[in-house]
Motif scaffolding. Structure first.
Motif, mmCIF file in Angstrom:
data_model
loop_
_atom_site.group_PDB
_atom_site.id
_atom_site.type_symbol
_atom_site.label_atom_id
_atom_site.label_comp_id
_atom_site.label_asym_id
_atom_site.label_seq_id
_atom_site.Cartn_x
_atom_site.Cartn_y
_atom_site.Cartn_z
ATOM 1 N N VAL A 1 0.818 -1.212 0.000
ATOM 2 C CA VAL A 1 0.000 0.000 0.000
ATOM 3 C C VAL A 1 0.855 1.267 0.000
ATOM 4 C CG1 VAL A 1 -2.011 -1.082 1.042
ATOM 5 C CG2 VAL A 1 -0.277 -0.088 2.524
ATOM 6 N N TYR A 2 2.160 1.137 0.331
ATOM 7 C CA TYR A 2 3.087 2.269 0.266
ATOM 8 C C TYR A 2 4.494 1.722 0.088
ATOM 9 C CZ TYR A 2 5.885 6.337 1.447
ATOM 10 O OH TYR A 2 6.799 7.361 1.401
ATOM 11 N N LEU A 3 5.300 2.418 -0.718
ATOM 12 C CA LEU A 3 6.664 1.966 -0.965
ATOM 13 C C LEU A 3 7.532 3.169 -1.306
ATOM 14 C CD1 LEU A 3 8.672 -0.396 -1.565
ATOM 15 C CD2 LEU A 3 7.818 -0.339 -3.903
ATOM 16 N N ASP A 4 8.689 3.276 -0.628
ATOM 17 C CA ASP A 4 9.697 4.251 -1.041
ATOM 18 C C ASP A 4 11.063 3.571 -0.934
ATOM 19 O OD1 ASP A 4 10.547 4.441 1.625
ATOM 20 O OD2 ASP A 4 9.634 6.402 1.966
ATOM 21 N N LYS A 5 12.155 4.337 -0.909
ATOM 22 C CA LYS A 5 13.494 3.737 -0.917
ATOM 23 C C LYS A 5 13.806 2.924 0.332
ATOM 24 C CE LYS A 5 15.602 7.157 -3.913
ATOM 25 N NZ LYS A 5 16.618 8.190 -4.049
ATOM 26 N N SER A 6 13.177 3.241 1.462
ATOM 27 C CA SER A 6 13.540 2.551 2.700
ATOM 28 C C SER A 6 12.368 1.925 3.453
ATOM 29 C CB SER A 6 14.273 3.507 3.635
ATOM 30 O OG SER A 6 13.434 4.599 3.950
ATOM 31 N N ILE A 7 11.140 2.255 3.108
ATOM 32 C CA ILE A 7 9.966 1.746 3.834
ATOM 33 C C ILE A 7 9.002 1.059 2.872
ATOM 34 C CG2 ILE A 7 7.930 2.418 5.198
ATOM 35 C CD1 ILE A 7 10.399 2.815 6.806
ATOM 36 N N ARG A 8 8.436 -0.037 3.344
ATOM 37 C CA ARG A 8 7.376 -0.737 2.601
ATOM 38 C C ARG A 8 6.260 -1.011 3.602
ATOM 39 N NH1 ARG A 8 6.983 -4.477 -1.856
ATOM 40 N NH2 ARG A 8 9.196 -4.212 -2.193
ATOM 41 N N ILE A 9 5.033 -0.632 3.265
ATOM 42 C CA ILE A 9 3.864 -0.918 4.099
ATOM 43 C C ILE A 9 2.965 -1.866 3.322
ATOM 44 C CG2 ILE A 9 1.871 0.026 5.314
ATOM 45 C CD1 ILE A 9 3.443 2.643 5.591
ATOM 46 N N ASN A 10 2.651 -2.992 3.967
ATOM 47 C CA ASN A 10 1.837 -4.025 3.321
ATOM 48 C C ASN A 10 0.607 -4.347 4.153
ATOM 49 O OD1 ASN A 10 4.856 -4.759 2.537
ATOM 50 N ND2 ASN A 10 3.481 -5.384 0.914
ATOM 51 N N ARG A 11 -0.436 -4.778 3.466
ATOM 52 C CA ARG A 11 -1.654 -5.252 4.115
ATOM 53 C C ARG A 11 -1.790 -6.725 3.769
ATOM 54 N NH1 ARG A 11 -5.231 -1.796 2.279
ATOM 55 N NH2 ARG A 11 -4.805 -0.421 4.003
ATOM 56 N N GLY A 12 -1.903 -7.555 4.816
ATOM 57 C CA GLY A 12 -2.047 -8.987 4.619
ATOM 58 C C GLY A 12 -3.465 -9.363 4.245
ATOM 59 N N SER A 13 -3.634 -10.599 3.791
ATOM 60 C CA SER A 13 -4.960 -11.062 3.369
ATOM 61 C C SER A 13 -5.953 -11.065 4.525
ATOM 62 C CB SER A 13 -4.866 -12.453 2.737
ATOM 63 O OG SER A 13 -4.253 -13.357 3.631
ATOM 64 N N GLY A 14 -5.458 -11.109 5.781
ATOM 65 C CA GLY A 14 -6.342 -11.070 6.944
ATOM 66 C C GLY A 14 -6.641 -9.659 7.422
ATOM 67 N N GLY A 15 -6.119 -8.629 6.714
ATOM 68 C CA GLY A 15 -6.392 -7.248 7.074
ATOM 69 C C GLY A 15 -5.332 -6.595 7.952
ATOM 70 N N ARG A 16 -4.333 -7.331 8.414
ATOM 71 C CA ARG A 16 -3.281 -6.748 9.248
ATOM 72 C C ARG A 16 -2.335 -5.909 8.407
ATOM 73 N NH1 ARG A 16 -1.720 -12.062 12.699
ATOM 74 N NH2 ARG A 16 -3.589 -12.093 13.994
ATOM 75 N N THR A 17 -1.755 -4.886 9.041
ATOM 76 C CA THR A 17 -0.806 -4.006 8.368
ATOM 77 C C THR A 17 0.597 -4.289 8.882
ATOM 78 O OG1 THR A 17 -2.485 -2.306 8.112
ATOM 79 C CG2 THR A 17 -0.208 -1.593 7.917
ATOM 80 N N PHE A 18 1.571 -4.360 7.960
ATOM 81 C CA PHE A 18 2.963 -4.642 8.303
ATOM 82 C C PHE A 18 3.842 -3.527 7.746
ATOM 83 C CE2 PHE A 18 0.678 -8.586 7.957
ATOM 84 C CZ PHE A 18 1.095 -9.314 9.058
ATOM 85 N N VAL A 19 4.813 -3.075 8.544
ATOM 86 C CA VAL A 19 5.747 -2.043 8.119
ATOM 87 C C VAL A 19 7.151 -2.662 8.093
ATOM 88 C CG1 VAL A 19 6.738 0.216 8.655
ATOM 89 C CG2 VAL A 19 4.333 -0.246 9.168
ATOM 90 N N PHE A 20 7.823 -2.519 6.951
ATOM 91 C CA PHE A 20 9.161 -3.065 6.772
ATOM 92 C C PHE A 20 10.136 -1.927 6.499
ATOM 93 C CE2 PHE A 20 6.215 -6.345 5.492
ATOM 94 C CZ PHE A 20 6.702 -7.444 6.168
ATOM 95 N N ARG A 21 11.321 -2.031 7.087
ATOM 96 C CA ARG A 21 12.375 -1.060 6.863
ATOM 97 C C ARG A 21 13.537 -1.783 6.210
ATOM 98 N NH1 ARG A 21 16.992 0.279 9.767
ATOM 99 N NH2 ARG A 21 16.342 -1.142 11.407
ATOM 100 N N LYS A 22 14.035 -1.239 5.116
ATOM 101 C CA LYS A 22 15.159 -1.838 4.407
ATOM 102 C C LYS A 22 16.433 -1.617 5.194
ATOM 103 C CE LYS A 22 17.149 -2.149 -0.176
ATOM 104 N NZ LYS A 22 17.027 -1.685 -1.550
ATOM 105 N N VAL A 23 17.216 -2.692 5.367
ATOM 106 C CA VAL A 23 18.489 -2.604 6.052
ATOM 107 C C VAL A 23 19.572 -2.415 4.998
ATOM 108 C CG1 VAL A 23 20.095 -3.800 7.564
ATOM 109 C CG2 VAL A 23 17.634 -4.085 7.888
#
Length: 85
Positions: A62-84
């Protein structure tokens, strides 16, 4: 504690921004104990997830830039990932 999960990410060709995700390894590394910062070169403790306990699912970005990715799972949960880097 710094905790991370490692796995595979396979983009789905039939959907814009969706992917199939599967996790195989969890790792943890202490970064601070009782207010004291630990050495930065301490290696993480990595544990392979047994095949029977591995999880997978479909996620939509649902959002993506050079260092952050925000995803929504099939169950509706939201996950935030930071690129190392």
């Amino acid at each position: 504690m710094e905790v991370s999960a490692e796995g595979t990410w396979r983009n789905l060709s039939n959907s814009n921004g969706a992917a199939f995700v599967s996790f195989q390894t969890l790792s943890a590394r202490p970064i601070e104990i009782l207010g004291s910062h630990l050495r930065e070169d301490l290696p993480p403790l990595a544990v392979s997830i047994p095949q029977a306990l591995q999880t997978s699912g479909q996620w939509e970005t649902v959002y993506l830039d050079k260092s952050i990715r925000i995803n929504r799972g099939s169950g509706g949960r939201t996950f935030v990932f930071r690129k190392v880097f």
